[in-house]
Design a protein around this motif. Sequence first.
Motif, PDB file in Angstrom:
ATOM      1  N   GLN A  30     -40.471  19.975  53.305  1.00 31.80           N
ATOM      2  CA  GLN A  30     -39.432  20.429  53.614  1.00 31.80           C
ATOM      3  C   GLN A  30     -38.361  19.868  55.001  1.00 31.80           C
ATOM      4  O   GLN A  30     -38.864  18.660  55.834  1.00 31.80           O
ATOM      5  CB  GLN A  30     -39.905  21.402  54.428  1.00 31.80           C
ATOM      6  CG  GLN A  30     -38.835  23.146  55.101  1.00 31.80           C
ATOM      7  CD  GLN A  30     -39.339  24.182  55.079  1.00 31.80           C
ATOM      8  OE1 GLN A  30     -41.048  24.152  56.281  1.00 31.80           O
ATOM      9  NE2 GLN A  30     -38.313  25.304  55.836  1.00 31.80           N
ATOM     10  N   HIS A  31     -37.606  19.797  53.851  1.00 32.69           N
ATOM     11  CA  HIS A  31     -35.860  19.190  54.353  1.00 32.69           C
ATOM     12  C   HIS A  31     -35.817  20.375  55.763  1.00 32.69           C
ATOM     13  O   HIS A  31     -34.869  21.350  55.336  1.00 32.69           O
ATOM     14  CB  HIS A  31     -34.439  19.632  53.561  1.00 32.69           C
ATOM     15  CG  HIS A  31     -34.073  18.292  53.561  1.00 32.69           C
ATOM     16  ND1 HIS A  31     -32.602  17.932  52.987  1.00 32.69           N
ATOM     17  CD2 HIS A  31     -33.567  17.758  54.907  1.00 32.69           C
ATOM     18  CE1 HIS A  31     -32.126  17.016  53.593  1.00 32.69           C
ATOM     19  NE2 HIS A  31     -32.448  16.821  54.727  1.00 32.69           N
ATOM     20  N   MET A  32     -35.902  19.731  57.262  1.00 34.94           N
ATOM     21  CA  MET A  32     -35.126  20.631  57.533  1.00 34.94           C
ATOM     22  C   MET A  32     -33.920  20.834  58.509  1.00 34.94           C
ATOM     23  O   MET A  32     -33.020  22.282  58.596  1.00 34.94           O
ATOM     24  CB  MET A  32     -35.434  20.024  59.215  1.00 34.94           C
ATOM     25  CG  MET A  32     -37.729  20.362  59.352  1.00 34.94           C
ATOM     26  SD  MET A  32     -37.957  21.814  58.032  1.00 34.94           S
ATOM     27  CE  MET A  32     -37.774  23.454  60.093  1.00 34.94           C
ATOM     28  N   TYR A  36     -24.575  18.468  55.310  1.00 34.00           N
ATOM     29  CA  TYR A  36     -24.438  19.080  54.558  1.00 34.00           C
ATOM     30  C   TYR A  36     -24.913  20.866  54.627  1.00 34.00           C
ATOM     31  O   TYR A  36     -25.707  21.102  54.747  1.00 34.00           O
ATOM     32  CB  TYR A  36     -24.234  18.560  52.935  1.00 34.00           C
ATOM     33  CG  TYR A  36     -23.779  17.270  52.946  1.00 34.00           C
ATOM     34  CD1 TYR A  36     -22.098  17.474  52.120  1.00 34.00           C
ATOM     35  CD2 TYR A  36     -24.077  16.159  52.366  1.00 34.00           C
ATOM     36  CE1 TYR A  36     -21.444  16.365  52.594  1.00 34.00           C
ATOM     37  CE2 TYR A  36     -23.183  14.348  52.737  1.00 34.00           C
ATOM     38  CZ  TYR A  36     -22.222  14.673  52.279  1.00 34.00           C
ATOM     39  OH  TYR A  36     -21.468  13.556  52.947  1.00 34.00           O
ATOM     40  N   PHE A  37     -23.209  21.526  53.561  1.00 36.24           N
ATOM     41  CA  PHE A  37     -24.449  23.196  53.325  1.00 36.24           C
ATOM     42  C   PHE A  37     -24.804  23.639  52.137  1.00 36.24           C
ATOM     43  O   PHE A  37     -24.795  24.278  51.850  1.00 36.24           O
ATOM     44  CB  PHE A  37     -23.003  23.448  54.085  1.00 36.24           C
ATOM     45  CG  PHE A  37     -22.445  23.465  55.650  1.00 36.24           C
ATOM     46  CD1 PHE A  37     -22.815  23.792  56.483  1.00 36.24           C
ATOM     47  CD2 PHE A  37     -21.320  23.479  55.733  1.00 36.24           C
ATOM     48  CE1 PHE A  37     -21.964  24.183  57.347  1.00 36.24           C
ATOM     49  CE2 PHE A  37     -20.753  22.757  56.665  1.00 36.24           C
ATOM     50  CZ  PHE A  37     -20.586  23.518  57.895  1.00 36.24           C
ATOM     51  N   ASN A  38     -25.281  22.383  51.551  1.00 38.53           N
ATOM     52  CA  ASN A  38     -26.744  22.697  50.617  1.00 38.53           C
ATOM     53  C   ASN A  38     -27.769  22.961  51.235  1.00 38.53           C
ATOM     54  O   ASN A  38     -28.213  22.930  52.313  1.00 38.53           O
ATOM     55  CB  ASN A  38     -26.168  21.464  50.066  1.00 38.53           C
ATOM     56  CG  ASN A  38     -27.522  20.406  50.690  1.00 38.53           C
ATOM     57  OD1 ASN A  38     -26.341  19.767  51.628  1.00 38.53           O
ATOM     58  ND2 ASN A  38     -28.267  20.368  49.646  1.00 38.53           N
ATOM     59  N   ALA A  39     -28.040  23.608  50.214  1.00 37.00           N
ATOM     60  CA  ALA A  39     -29.824  24.013  49.981  1.00 37.00           C
ATOM     61  C   ALA A  39     -30.323  23.521  49.953  1.00 37.00           C
ATOM     62  O   ALA A  39     -30.647  22.520  49.606  1.00 37.00           O
ATOM     63  CB  ALA A  39     -30.210  24.930  48.551  1.00 37.00           C
ATOM     64  N   LEU A  40     -31.089  23.263  51.076  1.00 38.84           N
ATOM     65  CA  LEU A  40     -32.019  23.153  51.845  1.00 38.84           C
ATOM     66  C   LEU A  40     -33.558  22.657  51.048  1.00 38.84           C
ATOM     67  O   LEU A  40     -34.562  23.741  50.420  1.00 38.84           O
ATOM     68  CB  LEU A  40     -32.832  22.718  53.546  1.00 38.84           C
ATOM     69  CG  LEU A  40     -31.224  22.627  54.516  1.00 38.84           C
ATOM     70  CD1 LEU A  40     -32.147  23.278  56.300  1.00 38.84           C
ATOM     71  CD2 LEU A  40     -31.360  21.658  54.563  1.00 38.84           C
ATOM     72  N   GLU A  41     -33.769  21.263  50.731  1.00 38.00           N
ATOM     73  CA  GLU A  41     -34.741  21.032  49.698  1.00 38.00           C
ATOM     74  C   GLU A  41     -36.305  21.937  50.712  1.00 38.00           C
ATOM     75  O   GLU A  41     -36.240  20.960  51.490  1.00 38.00           O
ATOM     76  CB  GLU A  41     -34.965  19.633  49.626  1.00 38.00           C
ATOM     77  CG  GLU A  41     -35.630  19.620  47.575  1.00 38.00           C
ATOM     78  CD  GLU A  41     -35.405  18.046  47.446  1.00 38.00           C
ATOM     79  OE1 GLU A  41     -35.819  17.914  46.252  1.00 38.00           O
ATOM     80  OE2 GLU A  41     -35.616  16.994  47.621  1.00 38.00           O
ATOM     81  N   ASP A  80     -27.410  13.864  50.132  1.00 34.65           N
ATOM     82  CA  ASP A  80     -28.274  15.016  50.404  1.00 34.65           C
ATOM     83  C   ASP A  80     -29.349  14.491  50.770  1.00 34.65           C
ATOM     84  O   ASP A  80     -30.364  15.457  51.528  1.00 34.65           O
ATOM     85  CB  ASP A  80     -28.442  15.374  48.815  1.00 34.65           C
ATOM     86  CG  ASP A  80     -27.093  17.035  49.015  1.00 34.65           C
ATOM     87  OD1 ASP A  80     -26.581  16.464  49.824  1.00 34.65           O
ATOM     88  OD2 ASP A  80     -26.761  17.015  47.714  1.00 34.65           O
ATOM     89  N   THR A  81     -29.638  13.042  50.972  1.00 32.04           N
ATOM     90  CA  THR A  81     -30.902  12.894  51.570  1.00 32.04           C
ATOM     91  C   THR A  81     -31.290  12.988  52.911  1.00 32.04           C
ATOM     92  O   THR A  81     -32.208  12.960  53.163  1.00 32.04           O
ATOM     93  CB  THR A  81     -31.611  11.338  51.109  1.00 32.04           C
ATOM     94  OG1 THR A  81     -31.205  11.472  49.343  1.00 32.04           O
ATOM     95  CG2 THR A  81     -32.814  11.291  51.196  1.00 32.04           C
ATOM     96  N   ILE A  82     -30.174  12.458  53.546  1.00 34.24           N
ATOM     97  CA  ILE A  82     -30.132  12.513  55.419  1.00 34.24           C
ATOM     98  C   ILE A  82     -30.685  13.682  55.809  1.00 34.24           C
ATOM     99  O   ILE A  82     -30.232  15.067  55.402  1.00 34.24           O
ATOM    100  CB  ILE A  82     -28.681  11.958  55.271  1.00 34.24           C
ATOM    101  CG1 ILE A  82     -28.062  11.096  55.242  1.00 34.24           C
ATOM    102  CG2 ILE A  82     -28.371  12.227  56.915  1.00 34.24           C
ATOM    103  CD1 ILE A  82     -25.689  11.021  55.554  1.00 34.24           C
ATOM    104  N   GLY A  83     -30.656  13.710  56.563  1.00 32.02           N
ATOM    105  CA  GLY A  83     -31.462  14.810  57.458  1.00 32.02           C
ATOM    106  C   GLY A  83     -32.856  14.654  58.240  1.00 32.02           C
ATOM    107  O   GLY A  83     -34.259  13.685  57.838  1.00 32.02           O
ATOM    108  N   TYR A  85     -37.375  15.642  58.310  1.00 32.43           N
ATOM    109  CA  TYR A  85     -37.399  16.181  57.572  1.00 32.43           C
ATOM    110  C   TYR A  85     -39.327  16.446  58.048  1.00 32.43           C
ATOM    111  O   TYR A  85     -39.474  15.392  58.956  1.00 32.43           O
ATOM    112  CB  TYR A  85     -38.367  15.543  55.948  1.00 32.43           C
ATOM    113  CG  TYR A  85     -36.544  15.052  55.315  1.00 32.43           C
ATOM    114  CD1 TYR A  85     -36.616  15.339  53.643  1.00 32.43           C
ATOM    115  CD2 TYR A  85     -36.425  14.126  55.609  1.00 32.43           C
ATOM    116  CE1 TYR A  85     -36.155  15.369  52.680  1.00 32.43           C
ATOM    117  CE2 TYR A  85     -34.989  14.076  54.881  1.00 32.43           C
ATOM    118  CZ  TYR A  85     -35.196  14.648  52.996  1.00 32.43           C
ATOM    119  OH  TYR A  85     -34.490  14.079  52.380  1.00 32.43           O
ATOM    120  N   THR A  86     -40.441  17.957  57.554  1.00 35.20           N
ATOM    121  CA  THR A  86     -41.346  17.996  58.055  1.00 35.20           C
ATOM    122  C   THR A  86     -42.321  17.819  56.875  1.00 35.20           C
ATOM    123  O   THR A  86     -42.506  18.610  55.838  1.00 35.20           O
ATOM    124  CB  THR A  86     -41.625  18.991  58.509  1.00 35.20           C
ATOM    125  OG1 THR A  86     -40.521  19.546  59.563  1.00 35.20           O
ATOM    126  CG2 THR A  86     -43.322  19.734  59.316  1.00 35.20           C
TER     127      THR A  86
END
Length: 290
Positions: A30-32, A36-41, A80-83, A85-86
């Motif tokens: 899960q992308h936490m 960006y204001f995109n839907a988190l994967e 978009d990959t930045i961020g 994750y769990t």
Amino acid sequence: MSTAKIGEQICISYTSTQRATSSPSSIQVQHMTSQYFNALEVFKVNVSSNNFVQQNGDWKVYYNSSDQQFRLFKEKATCDTIGNYTITIKYDDGNTTSHEFEINLEDPKLQQSITRINDSIYVHCEMTNTCKARYLDLIVNSGESSRLIPAKNECSNNEKNNSSKITADAIIPVSWFTGNQTISCVPLMTDHKLAANLTSTINIPVCEGDGCVPNCKDDPQGAAYFQDKHICNIFYQCSNGDIILQNCSNETSWSHSECTCVHFNDDICDKKTFRFFQPAMSFAKCTKMT
């Protein structure tokens, strides 16, 4: 934290803490958070064998039962990959384990050059790895005041999937400048501390009457090199009758005796202002170019 460049491969490995007690039945990624204001994967895969590979979108999930290791692999890093994750792993005995990791991109790198050809100043700024910046501003600094230079060409390739670089260019008449002025290349970004660290500033040689730059008409066919009378990290090249201003690289300054840029000498030049402590009285042509 895992750090990557735009377009670079990403590989995250995680070893299960439930070693040899039970087998994993599923893994959820899960992308936490994201800038960006995109839907988190978020995706989930079922562990179907002791050794398996499963594709999910741009991600591949590998599992090896012999060392209880999961590997998450992505062919190309994007903005978009930045961020954060769990990873949540569920086991066949009902227990779960979680692991957090962060993917970040290398800080942008900024380059600036100023070239003078006859009576025009050509300014070029370029920044790579630009998820954190949208545009570059060109600023003329004079004492405590500053003014924006309209960019002749400004290119922003900051798409989230293929961000590579942004550039800004300007051609400015020498007559615009008076006194001891500089040109700064300033990235526009929300991280103001990083923007300040990346900002690049270069001195501008200013003409104040005759004799402020070499006379290139004396060398119409060949190349000659001259130091500036006041600024130590620039030099002039005369080529086919045209005068071209060149910049020394960081931590170097122009040496007339060596006829090239050398390691910065604090005894003859101020490192803050890049001005000679004792200005030259006249232009002297180099006798060799190393």
